[in-house]
Write a protein that holds these residues in place. Structure first.
Motif, PDB file in Angstrom:
ATOM      1  N   LEU A 148       0.548   7.241   6.437  1.00 26.57           N
ATOM      2  CA  LEU A 148       1.425   6.560   5.476  1.00 26.57           C
ATOM      3  C   LEU A 148       3.050   6.479   6.116  1.00 26.57           C
ATOM      4  CD1 LEU A 148       2.596   5.553   2.709  1.00 26.57           C
ATOM      5  CD2 LEU A 148       3.172   7.684   1.865  1.00 26.57           C
ATOM      6  N   THR A 169       1.048   4.272  -2.869  1.00 25.76           N
ATOM      7  CA  THR A 169       0.727   5.721  -2.520  1.00 25.76           C
ATOM      8  C   THR A 169       1.849   6.684  -2.755  1.00 25.76           C
ATOM      9  OG1 THR A 169      -0.676   4.782  -0.561  1.00 25.76           O
ATOM     10  CG2 THR A 169       0.059   7.450  -0.583  1.00 25.76           C
ATOM     11  N   GLU A 211       0.895  -1.226  -0.067  1.00 31.11           N
ATOM     12  CA  GLU A 211       0.029  -0.014  -0.091  1.00 31.11           C
ATOM     13  C   GLU A 211       0.595   1.192   0.056  1.00 31.11           C
ATOM     14  OE1 GLU A 211      -3.989   1.814   2.407  1.00 31.11           O
ATOM     15  OE2 GLU A 211      -2.505   0.272   3.254  1.00 31.11           O
ATOM     16  N   GLU A 238       1.176   9.790  -4.955  1.00 32.87           N
ATOM     17  CA  GLU A 238       1.001  10.941  -4.196  1.00 32.87           C
ATOM     18  C   GLU A 238       2.443  11.904  -4.372  1.00 32.87           C
ATOM     19  OE1 GLU A 238      -0.422  10.823  -0.273  1.00 32.87           O
ATOM     20  OE2 GLU A 238      -2.157   9.659  -1.028  1.00 32.87           O
ATOM     21  N   ALA A 266       2.662  12.853  -0.384  1.00 29.86           N
ATOM     22  CA  ALA A 266       2.874  11.657   0.372  1.00 29.86           C
ATOM     23  C   ALA A 266       3.686  11.936   1.703  1.00 29.86           C
ATOM     24  CB  ALA A 266       3.688  10.327  -0.255  1.00 29.86           C
ATOM     25  N   ASN A 285       1.679  13.110   4.431  1.00 29.84           N
ATOM     26  CA  ASN A 285       0.405  11.938   4.668  1.00 29.84           C
ATOM     27  C   ASN A 285       0.880  11.230   5.911  1.00 29.84           C
ATOM     28  OD1 ASN A 285      -1.181   9.585   4.951  1.00 29.84           O
ATOM     29  ND2 ASN A 285      -1.323   9.483   2.627  1.00 29.84           N
TER      30      ASN A 285
END
Length: 208
Positions: free
Chosen positions: A147, A133, A129, A137, A141, A144
């Motif tokens: 994340l 991401t 995942e 992104e 990211a 995030n």
């Protein structure tokens, strides 16, 4: 007394026959499920290897590929998502067989449970995942928090942790995704070996 003994003996034989028939039925059921599980684990490992090669090709390419650089990254991100979904389905199947085999197939149960527990600890779905991401992104990211928290968890004891941090600082998201892909590859290879060993307990050795 003699009639009671004879009746007890017959009852014991009937119970033994029922036990053997039940074990044969469950063994047949687990055989089919383990064949499918073994195939799924092999496909996951093989597909992850192909994704790693695609990322490596992206790193070496200075010019955008035919689909365009952004489109290609999105395509690879989708492949990571598909891997995550397939892995979660495989783990769900493993959990079900572990629960069903506790009494009927002790050896299968133990081997499959060990593999399932290790896969749960590896948190490979988080690696997949996170890689997806990062490709989607990129700059966003880095802000995030969920994340970054996942990255901290999955890379805690990994030798590439420092390298991954450096790649993120340099905004080299392709290389960071490749590092996560390589980690996922190792963990999926371990899962495949564990499933194959568990499958062997009911299917026998493939080479033989």
């Amino acid at each position: 007394v003699s009639e009671a003994i004879a009746s007890g003996t017959r009852a014991e034989k009937n119970l033994e026959q029922m036990r053997d028939e039940l074990r044969e039925q469950t063994s047949s059921q687990f055989s089919e499920e383990m064949r499918e599980m073994r195939r799924d684990a092999r496909e996951l490992s093989q597909r992850q290897e192909e994704i790693g090669r695609e990322l490596e090709k992206e790193e070496k390419n200075d010019k955008p590929l035919s689909l365009g650089e952004d489109e290609k990254e999105n395509e690879i991100a989708q492949q990571f998502d598909q891997q995550k979904d397939k892995l979660e389905n495989l783990l769900k199947d493993m959990k079900e067989v572990v629960e069903q085999s506790e009494l009927a197939e002790r050896l299968l149960n133990r081997k499959l449970y060990d593999s399932f527990r290790q896969a749960h600890q590896d948190q490979t779905e988080k690696s997949l995942e996170a890689a997806s991401t990062l490709l989607r992104e990129e700059e966003d990211a880095l802000s995030n928090y969920p994340l970054l928290r996942s990255l901290e968890q999955v890379m805690e004891d990994e030798p590439e942790k420092r390298e991954l941090i450096d790649q993120l600082r340099k905004r080299d998201f392709n290389k960071a995704s490749k590092a996560l892909s390589d980690r996922s590859q190792r963990k999926l290879d371990d899962l495949k070996e564990g499933v194959e060993e568990a499958a062997e307990s009911v299917l026998g050795n493939e080479a033989e």
